[in-house]
Design an enzyme around this catalytic site. Sequence first.
Site, PDB file in Angstrom:
ATOM      1  N   ASP A 337      15.213  11.976  25.244  1.00  0.00           N
ATOM      2  CA  ASP A 337      16.589  11.477  25.395  1.00  0.00           C
ATOM      3  C   ASP A 337      17.386  12.315  26.391  1.00  0.00           C
ATOM      4  O   ASP A 337      17.111  13.491  26.595  1.00  0.00           O
ATOM      5  CB  ASP A 337      17.307  11.496  24.033  1.00  0.00           C
ATOM      6  N   GLU A 338      18.365  11.679  26.951  1.00  0.00           N
ATOM      7  CA  GLU A 338      19.434  12.331  27.727  1.00  0.00           C
ATOM      8  C   GLU A 338      18.919  13.332  28.770  1.00  0.00           C
ATOM      9  O   GLU A 338      19.512  14.396  28.947  1.00  0.00           O
ATOM     10  CB  GLU A 338      20.405  13.035  26.765  1.00  0.00           C
TER      11      GLU A 338
HETATM   12  C1  ACM Z   1      20.283  11.344  20.787  1.00  0.00           C
HETATM   13  O1  ACM Z   1      21.222  11.163  19.989  1.00  0.00           O
HETATM   14  N1  ACM Z   1      20.491  12.022  21.914  1.00  0.00           N
HETATM   15  C2  ACM Z   1      18.960  10.828  20.527  1.00  0.00           C
END
Ligand code: ACM
Length: 525
Positions: A337-338
Amino acid sequence: MIYRSILLFVAVICMAACQTEKKEINFPKTDLAKAPLIPKPIKTIPTGSAFGLDASTAIYTSTTNPEFEKVGKLLSENIKTKTGLDVAVNASTGEKLERLIYINQSDSIDLESPESYQLYIKKDSILLNAKTAAGAFRGVQTLRQLIPEKSNDTLTDHPLWPIPSGKIMDAPKFGYRGSMLDVARHFFTVEEVKKYIDALAYYKFNTLHLHLSDDQGWRIEIKSWPKLTEVGGVSEVGGGEGGFYTQEQYKDLLAYAAERHITIVPEIDMPGHTNAASLSYPFLHYAGAETPRVRTDMKVGYSSFDAKKDTVYSFLDDVIGEIAAMTPGPYFHIGGDESHVTKKDDYILFVEKVEKIVQKHNKRMIGWDEIAQADIAPSSVVQLWNNAENALNAAENGSKIIISPAKKAYLDMKYDSISEYGLHWAGYIPVDVGYKWNPETYADGLAKENILGIEAPLWSETISNGTELEYLAFPRIIGYAELGWSPSEHLNWDDYKERLAAQVPYLKAMQINYYPSKLVDWKKE
Ligand code: ACM
């Protein structure tokens, strides 16, 4: 052994048939269908009388499978904690059996899914049928919830805990029912995690996802790369001392979870959220990312591994290899993620290469929904937290989806504007909002058969100990238990909130700190 099982089974049947020979105990009429069970079972048929749990009750289990005996022993411990009664398991006593709980391994065709179970509660016997020990364990949780807090005090010289009689047929809606704990932003001790596991087990969860690394800290000992914990493990959000699990402690957690039929999913978040790792080993650092330093703030999206270096992948082969070798469950979570500073091409290359490493270590990859931008295998699993489009694309390619939308299922979102802890970037999640949605229809166009299950993540930027963890998790996690287990058409907030209020004695007995939302009438005992 087999003969004893058959004899006991016959004894159960006979006891049910020969009740007239026993001294009659007249309980007030009961209604099994009104018991405040969470999650609500598929089918409950009340018969109006009760099984009197007392000092002359004995537990027997199928002895052909030692796992069933373990489930029986856990039930006996639970009964001791709740009532003080000592109930023997598989005791070879010559004494006449007064009352019997029999946990039976059954190959009934009615027990379709591995966690399904049937409970037959009669005056003198309880028969719990399950195909697997996991199913027996889930059934035992139902039984625990049916044991009253107090004995029947009209019979003071012979206390009995009346369990309402009837039949329960039950099975989960989803095979994956989880919560995630972020032990990276703040570290939580083995004891704190075990306490959370106990509560998850009570509500029939079967998965705990541990977020073991992030920018602010690395929390799992890796023998081949010791600086990960020596350097990366000693910090956390807000400047505390951090911490990490030794491999022995991690194995202890795995064993504790396994006894409760809970699978641990380890996550090493990458290529972003990797500041603590790159601080420990600077060769991992990606040129486009911020220079690693001890981070105790809550910013995201500034760190990355270098996707083009072979040494990064040999490092990951060691890390994933060590964790996979210890972890019996089928999954390894790679985060994903991110990764805002990772160029898209590099991100895709990275996910595809790491997937191969996970597979080499005989695990199925899970990643946050961004990983669907890469060409991942149908066996890999996508966790929808933000972008439903990613989940739809992955499902089209054959991947299963875990439903964890931030605005519905994130336990770290504040309940309301006066919540003591939590964030609110995805919105407030009051107890009713957390319950009143349907994971099966949440993502438009995503078919039920593509959904592996549901997970409620608890990120820990704003919480640093067990009491604060519990404030955010409880009571909402109890609602996610029901969303993951019970048929959607049975879910009803007005009915649920009554059953939720009735959880107070359990929460108090376990010393769980819950948020007393005004939406629920907690006064009931
Ligand atoms: C997330 O909340 N960055 C998976």
